[in-house]
Structures are given as C-alpha cells and as structure tokens.
Design an enzyme around this catalytic site. Structure first.
Site, short mmCIF file in Angstrom:
data_model
loop_
_atom_site.label_atom_id
_atom_site.label_comp_id
_atom_site.label_asym_id
_atom_site.label_seq_id
_atom_site.Cartn_x
_atom_site.Cartn_y
_atom_site.Cartn_z
N TYR A 70 16.94 -15.48 -29.38
CA TYR A 70 16.94 -16.60 -28.43
C TYR A 70 15.58 -17.26 -28.47
O TYR A 70 14.55 -16.59 -28.45
CB TYR A 70 17.22 -16.08 -27.02
CG TYR A 70 17.18 -17.14 -25.94
CD1 TYR A 70 18.12 -18.16 -25.90
CD2 TYR A 70 16.18 -17.12 -24.95
CE1 TYR A 70 18.10 -19.13 -24.90
CE2 TYR A 70 16.15 -18.08 -23.95
CZ TYR A 70 17.11 -19.08 -23.93
OH TYR A 70 17.08 -20.04 -22.94
N ASP A 130 8.33 -16.33 -32.96
CA ASP A 130 8.50 -16.63 -31.54
C ASP A 130 8.05 -15.41 -30.76
O ASP A 130 8.79 -14.44 -30.60
CB ASP A 130 9.97 -16.97 -31.25
CG ASP A 130 10.18 -17.30 -29.78
OD1 ASP A 130 9.23 -17.11 -28.99
OD2 ASP A 130 11.29 -17.74 -29.43
N LYS A 156 5.62 -16.87 -21.20
CA LYS A 156 5.70 -15.68 -20.33
C LYS A 156 4.32 -15.14 -19.92
O LYS A 156 3.70 -15.71 -19.05
CB LYS A 156 6.60 -14.63 -20.99
CG LYS A 156 8.02 -15.21 -21.15
CD LYS A 156 9.15 -14.25 -21.41
CE LYS A 156 10.47 -14.98 -21.22
NZ LYS A 156 11.33 -15.03 -22.38
C1 LIG Z 1 12.03 -16.43 -22.78
C2 LIG Z 1 12.01 -16.79 -24.20
C3 LIG Z 1 12.01 -18.14 -24.62
C4 LIG Z 1 12.21 -19.28 -23.67
O1 LIG Z 1 11.16 -19.43 -22.78
P1 LIG Z 1 11.41 -20.30 -21.45
O2 LIG Z 1 10.08 -20.27 -20.77
O3 LIG Z 1 12.49 -19.61 -20.69
O4 LIG Z 1 11.81 -21.64 -21.89
C5 LIG Z 1 11.89 -18.41 -25.97
N1 LIG Z 1 11.78 -17.42 -26.87
C6 LIG Z 1 11.78 -16.12 -26.52
C7 LIG Z 1 11.62 -15.07 -27.55
C8 LIG Z 1 11.92 -15.77 -25.17
O5 LIG Z 1 11.96 -14.47 -24.84
#
Ligand SMILES: *Cc1c(COP(=O)(O)O)cnc(C)c1O
Length: 427
Positions: A144, A239, A267
């Site tokens: 994701y 990511d 995060k």
């Molecule tokens: C949480 C997450 C996102 C999205 O971040 P948001 O701040 O919710 O837009 C993208 N990539 C990874 C790996 C994530 O865990």
C-alpha cells in the site's frame, strides 16, 4: 466493557461523516464491531469516552513510536504554536528537519516535505516519471502506498479488508501504466522488465511489507531489485512511510544495506502530526520545481508545528536509542503469542521485523500477498474482539502490522500475553 457513549457518538458521526470516520479502516467493519471513540492517550495506553483503558498496539498506525503525549514532543509543539502555526515561508525548522533526514538515511542527498505519505508517494512517482521520461511503474501486490489513483492496484490492508482491490472513481486509463508484481518474487519482476523494460520509470516497494500484515523481504529480494533497476535505468523507490525510523533509525535501507534512488517517508517523522517527505539522489531531486520541470507544491508543507513535533520525536529517538529495547519487547511479545498459538494447536504464522509484527491465522508460510490471504479472517475477528474486550487495542484487520512503542512496559507485554491466552481458549 461498556461502550454506550462510543455507540452514541458513532451514530452521530455517521450522519455527517461517511461511515462515521475519516479513514475507512477506523470503522471496524471488517471485525463487525463499532469503534471506541478515543479521548486521550499517555505512554502505551489510550482511553475511550466510556472510561475504558487499552494497551495500544496501533500507535496511530505507526507514528507513535515514543508512545502517546511524550512530554518532550508535547512541550515542543506548545512552544511552537504560541509563536505562530504556519507562515508559508521558509523557516529554520525545515532545514533542521531536512538535515536530520539526510543524515539518518544513507540514500538521501536532498528531501522535500509534504503533508502525508500519500503525497510523498504521489510526488515520488511523478518525479521518477519526469526524470526518466518513462510512463510505467511496477508495484507489488499487497503493498500500500497511500490512496494515489495509480497506486490503488492490489493495494493491501484497507482495500483487502473492504474487499475492493481497486477503487471506483479511478478510470482504467489512470492505472494502465501500473504493473503489478509478486512480493519476494524476482522472476515476476523480470517478466515485466523483459516485456516493458524501456518504458518503466520506477519500481516502488515497501522494503518490509507492512500493509498486508508484516512480511520481511527474503534474502536477495531487495538486492535483486537494486541490481535490476540500476541495469535498466529504473528509479528504485523505497516506500519507508512505515519502516522509516521504525525498523531502525535509518530505516529498512540501513537495516538491509540497500540504497534506493528515492525514499518516501511519513508517520514517525511527524511525531503524530500530518507529515510526509520524499527524498533521494541529488541528480533526481534537482528535477523538482523551482529547479526543474517536475511541479510539486504544498501550502502547509514543512509547516513549523509539524516540523517541531517531528524533529523532537527524531531527536528523542536519537538520544534515547530505544531500538534495542523495541527489538527485545517485540520479540518477547511475538514469541509469546507464537508459543500460545502452538500450545492451542491453532494454525498460525508469526512474522516480525523490529517492532513491527503480525500473526497470520494460517498454516501457510507468508512471503507474499497470496499467502497472506489464506488467513482465517473469521478467526482473527474473534481474536480481535476477545483482545479488545480485555483492554488490548489491536488494528482491526488481519492484514495490518502491530506496533510496539518505546513506552510499552514489561507489565504491558505480560498483560497482553495473559489476555491472548484467555482469548485463545475461546476461538
Ligand atoms: C501509511 C502508509 C502510506 C500512506 O500514508 P498516509 O499518510 O496515510 O497518506 C503510504 N505508504 C506506506 C508504506 C504506508 O504505511
């Protein structure tokens, strides 16, 4: 455990907010319950409006690695807000944040701040396309990367849980340049590179997959991606929105010693405020406006409040180095649950990287999305409800990671295992 006030609030919320929530997984649909409304948090605990206390393993879905309301972070934000929340003009805090990120992550020469992980991945993809002048991207099933149109293809947790692997409202044209490969399977990547090599701008990957539970990269997987990208002129994007400052201060790229070309963050670097960032090799980053032709912007990007919360979080992490303790706590918890499940003869597969962990209710070994999906979600739902009832707050989905924070005490962990033990005799 009484949830009367939460129930009333949820009814009220549903009248004015779709599903009553501002992000779908919070609605508890996949576990057939109504969510508790949280009123405050401190350390490893959160409290709901009905006065129930929970040991929290969600940590706002990852950011709260220091626990809730960490005094240093609270102080930094208070100090900062009193002097103005946002100016839309350069501030010293942004330089300090960029310097800290570039120092921490081996592959970062330059970085730009945004306001969410979604914005970070969206911008990194645009930059990779602008830099390579190619269109296609490869992502992995079950990974994701936020709710970016082009990345909502086999997108893991939220989407899986809701049973909508793709979203309505995304025209097929928008995902026609998105190719999907299998996590931990380099031959699936080779097939795509052989067919589309010269058209592929980027490979985007969660270096530890955290949105289909927790799946570590198998030995050679990340190395293999690095080699293939270098050879084919493809931009490798890690990511690390979840793994950055989580699995190690320098992220998964430090842990596995692989340098991606671009990295997405979020995060933890916001310390609980809305923040994202993307950065990488200077040569690529200099294609961004105002230096280059790839446009990207943000009214609140790098705003002082978010920078203050994030910087204080990073400085505290650096100063206190909780990583060895996180490793120990999470191993204790993960091993404990593994043992209990074995004793109860419940099919399971436990995974963990640092303080990210997952228990799949399946007999399969889980190295990719297909295997994760063999999990017995009905059994997870029972486990989840049993734990919640006993004051253990887990993510309401089989396909999410659990997070241990630096604030979790030995008592917290033992209470959690006791709850799990009681719960497993019921499921
Ligand atoms: C949480 C997450 C996102 C999205 O971040 P948001 O701040 O919710 O837009 C993208 N990539 C990874 C790996 C994530 O865990």
């Amino acid at each position: 455990m009484n949830h009367a006030t939460s129930k009333k609030l949820f009814d009220r919320a549903r009248k004015v907010i779709p599903g009553g929530v501002n992000s779908p997984v919070r609605a508890y649909r996949s576990v057939n319950l109504d969510p508790p409304f949280i009123i405050r948090g401190r350390g490893s605990k959160i409290y709901d409006v009905d006065g129930n206390e929970y040991i929290d393993y969600v940590g706002s879905w990852g950011p709260m690695i220091l626990g809730h309301a960490h005094p240093a972070v609270v102080y930094a934000v208070r100090e900062r807000v009193a002097r103005g929340a946002s100016f839309g003009a350069p501030t010293i805090l942004e330089i300090e944040m960029a310097e800290e990120l570039c120092e921490a992550l081996p592959s970062l020469d330059m970085v730009r701040m945004v306001n969410s992980g979604t914005e970070a991945t969206m911008s990194a993809i645009r930059l990779a396309r602008g830099y390579t002048n190619r269109k296609k991207i490869i992502k992995f099933a079950g990974c994701y990367h936020g709710h970016v149109d082009a990345l909502l293809v086999e997108a893991g947790s939220g989407a899986t849980t809701l049973g909508v692997p793709d979203s309505a409202g995304v025209p097929p044209e928008f995902t026609s340049n998105t190719l999907s490969a299998i996590y931990n399977d380099l031959s699936s990547v080779d097939e795509l590179i052989n067919s589309f090599g010269q058209e592929i701008a980027a490979i985007i990957v969660e270096p530890v997959a955290g949105n289909m539970g927790t799946i570590p990269p198998q030995p050679g997987f990340l190395e293999g991606l690095r080699e293939r990208c270098t050879k084919a002129g493809i931009v490798l994007i890690f990511d690390e929105v979840m793994t950055g400052f989580r699995v190690a201060y320098g992220g998964a790229q430090l842990l596995y010693e692989i340098k991606p070309d671009l990295t997405c963050l979020g995060k933890i670097i916001g310390g609980g405020l809305p923040v994202g960032a993307f950065g990488g090799r200077r040569e690529i980053m200099e294609h961004l406006a105002p230096l280059g032709a790839v446009y990207q912007a943000g009214t609140l990007s790098g705003n002082p409040l978010a920078m203050a919360a994030g910087l204080e979080t990073l400085r505290t992490l650096k100063k206190e180095n909780p990583y060895p303790k996180l490793e120990e706590s999470a191993a204790y918890l993960g091993d404990g649950i593994n043992t209990l499940l074995t004793e109860h003869e419940i099919p399971h597969y436990c995974t963990r990287v640092g303080s990210m962990l997952c228990t799949y209710f399946t007999a399969a070994e889980v190295h990719n999305y297909e295997a994760a999906k063999t999990s017995d979600c009905a059994r997870f739902t029972k486990f989840f409800a049993g734990m919640l009832k006993r004051g253990i707050y887990l993510a309401p989905s089989q396909f999410e990671a659990g997070f241990v924070s630096a604030a979790h005490s030995q008592d917290d962990l033992d209470l959690t295992l006791e709850a799990a033990k009681a719960c497993l005799s019921e499921i």
